[in-house]
Design a protein around this motif. Sequence first.
Motif, short mmCIF file in Angstrom:
data_model
loop_
_atom_site.label_atom_id
_atom_site.label_comp_id
_atom_site.label_asym_id
_atom_site.label_seq_id
_atom_site.Cartn_x
_atom_site.Cartn_y
_atom_site.Cartn_z
N VAL A 121 10.17 6.57 7.72
CA VAL A 121 10.28 6.53 6.20
C VAL A 121 9.33 7.58 5.64
O VAL A 121 8.44 7.63 5.72
N SER A 122 10.05 8.41 4.82
CA SER A 122 9.49 9.64 4.24
C SER A 122 9.88 9.85 2.82
O SER A 122 9.29 10.96 2.23
N SER A 128 2.90 6.88 -3.12
CA SER A 128 2.40 7.90 -3.76
C SER A 128 1.16 8.42 -3.28
O SER A 128 0.04 7.96 -3.73
N GLY A 129 1.04 9.34 -2.52
CA GLY A 129 -0.10 9.99 -1.84
C GLY A 129 -0.17 9.20 -0.23
O GLY A 129 0.69 8.86 0.39
N PRO A 130 -1.28 9.53 0.10
CA PRO A 130 -1.47 8.96 1.67
C PRO A 130 -1.30 7.26 1.84
O PRO A 130 -1.47 6.48 1.13
N VAL A 131 -0.76 7.09 2.87
CA VAL A 131 -0.83 5.70 3.37
C VAL A 131 -2.08 5.31 4.00
O VAL A 131 -2.54 5.73 5.21
N SER A 132 -2.71 4.44 3.38
CA SER A 132 -4.09 4.07 3.90
C SER A 132 -4.24 3.61 5.12
O SER A 132 -5.17 3.60 5.81
N ALA A 133 -3.08 2.56 5.26
CA ALA A 133 -3.36 1.54 6.45
C ALA A 133 -1.75 1.14 6.82
O ALA A 133 -0.92 0.85 6.06
N VAL A 134 -1.73 0.80 8.24
CA VAL A 134 -0.56 0.23 8.73
C VAL A 134 -0.63 -0.50 9.76
O VAL A 134 -1.68 -0.49 10.36
N VAL A 144 3.77 -3.35 8.16
CA VAL A 144 3.31 -3.33 6.82
C VAL A 144 2.50 -2.18 6.39
O VAL A 144 1.54 -1.87 7.38
N SER A 145 2.73 -1.58 5.26
CA SER A 145 1.90 -0.46 4.92
C SER A 145 1.28 -0.73 3.39
O SER A 145 1.84 -1.46 2.69
N VAL A 146 0.19 -0.24 3.52
CA VAL A 146 -0.57 -0.19 2.09
C VAL A 146 -1.07 1.10 1.66
O VAL A 146 -1.19 1.94 2.77
N GLY A 147 -1.10 1.46 0.40
CA GLY A 147 -2.02 2.50 -0.04
C GLY A 147 -2.97 2.26 -1.24
O GLY A 147 -2.80 1.19 -1.90
N GLU A 148 -3.60 3.16 -1.48
CA GLU A 148 -4.47 3.26 -2.64
C GLU A 148 -3.64 3.40 -4.10
O GLU A 148 -4.19 3.29 -5.10
N ASP A 149 -2.30 3.83 -3.80
CA ASP A 149 -1.38 3.93 -5.11
C ASP A 149 -1.22 2.22 -5.29
O ASP A 149 -0.40 2.12 -6.36
N GLY A 150 -1.50 1.15 -4.64
CA GLY A 150 -1.36 -0.28 -5.22
C GLY A 150 -0.10 -0.57 -4.69
O GLY A 150 0.29 -1.85 -4.83
N PHE A 170 5.40 -5.40 -3.17
CA PHE A 170 4.13 -5.55 -4.37
C PHE A 170 4.12 -3.90 -4.90
O PHE A 170 3.90 -3.05 -3.89
N ASP A 171 3.75 -3.63 -5.93
CA ASP A 171 3.47 -2.52 -6.76
C ASP A 171 2.40 -2.93 -7.77
O ASP A 171 2.83 -3.15 -8.86
N ALA A 172 0.91 -2.47 -7.58
CA ALA A 172 -0.01 -2.30 -8.60
C ALA A 172 0.04 -1.55 -9.40
O ALA A 172 -0.73 -1.41 -10.35
N ASN A 173 0.84 -0.50 -9.53
CA ASN A 173 0.89 0.66 -10.23
C ASN A 173 -0.57 1.42 -10.37
O ASN A 173 -0.71 1.97 -11.44
#
Length: 361
Positions: A121-122, A128-134, A144-150, A170-173
């Motif tokens: 998936v790319s 938006s930016g790095p994937v912090s953790a998976v 499941v993936s999360v990022g500092e983009d929320g 979820f998207d915290a924008n």
Amino acid sequence: MAFAAPQNPSRVHRIPQSKYIDAVRWLSPVSALDRFAAVAYYDTDTNSPSIEIICVDPNPQASSPILTPQSSWTPPSRISSLKTAHSTHQPILAAATFSGSIHILVSDLINGGTVESEATVSELGFHSGPVSAVDLREGGTECVSVGEDGRVNLVSFVGDSSKLSYRRIFDANGLVGYTAVKWASPSEFATGGYGFGLQWWDQRRPGGPVSQFKGNWCQGKTSGIVHSIDIHPSRKHTCLAGGSSGTVFAWDLRAQQQPIVLSGAGTGEAPISLLSESEVWEVQYDCYTRSSNIGDISSTRILPIMICSEDGILAVIEQGEEPLELLAEPCAINSFDIDQQNPSDVICSLEWESIAILTRS
């Protein structure tokens, strides 16, 4: 602080590498004689990342194990997070990158340890930016993936397709950033982020986290970051977290806003031992270390855990006991992994371009 001395000293082998090591993970063995690990490398001279499958030969005739590269895969950018699934017939890896992509890799350990990218998936908008953790769910069907983009994304592996399907949970924008994630069950997972905050998610109840743990307990250290989460399969109600300023704590969902602090910041009610003064990069429950208080096996007691830190500490923490130091390196220990099949063995990545393999007696 004082450390408890191990009753039986461990054997430690430090094996220099030619590249920087971002992450190490044991792979499930296909036989009792073969040991394999996945290593995320980064060549700082050429700015080139790679994931390599290595064979770990104990080699009792030599002074240290021999690491033999079996195969290599080149990601589009540096690896930001690497996880494996153990309950599969072939080792499955989920690799996240700083360019915002996720890759599902499969390694054939029977036929030379080859590693291939099965799906990716790319596309624009995934993160938006790095994937912090998976984190890869056991069975290897979802991650499941999360990022500092929320953004919190659920990625599904669909058959033999070269693509992954994903949906936005979820998207915290950008108003909230997430830095760690861990599956708790097939439908539940936990995330962590800034201010030592934790969130609990249930896919059966969409729209956002179903429970939140706010980090206002930590004596004003709200700038702290959760770097790693672990959840014991038999104690799903307790979420273990490690992060900034040597802080290690557990969140029991049955006591919503009262942390169990094992090291670091504390709640101000009682002094808490400080295992490390720097970032705690990874935490894992340690199934090898037996609790010293066998009589107290209640569900409220935190089982022994292992941590690694920026100031070079690898140690085991048990609630109410002195920590047990396993390694004290002159450089950071960036990641480690406990072998699920042989939990006495631990593999670590050291800041000074070395892999350490520790065997506990």
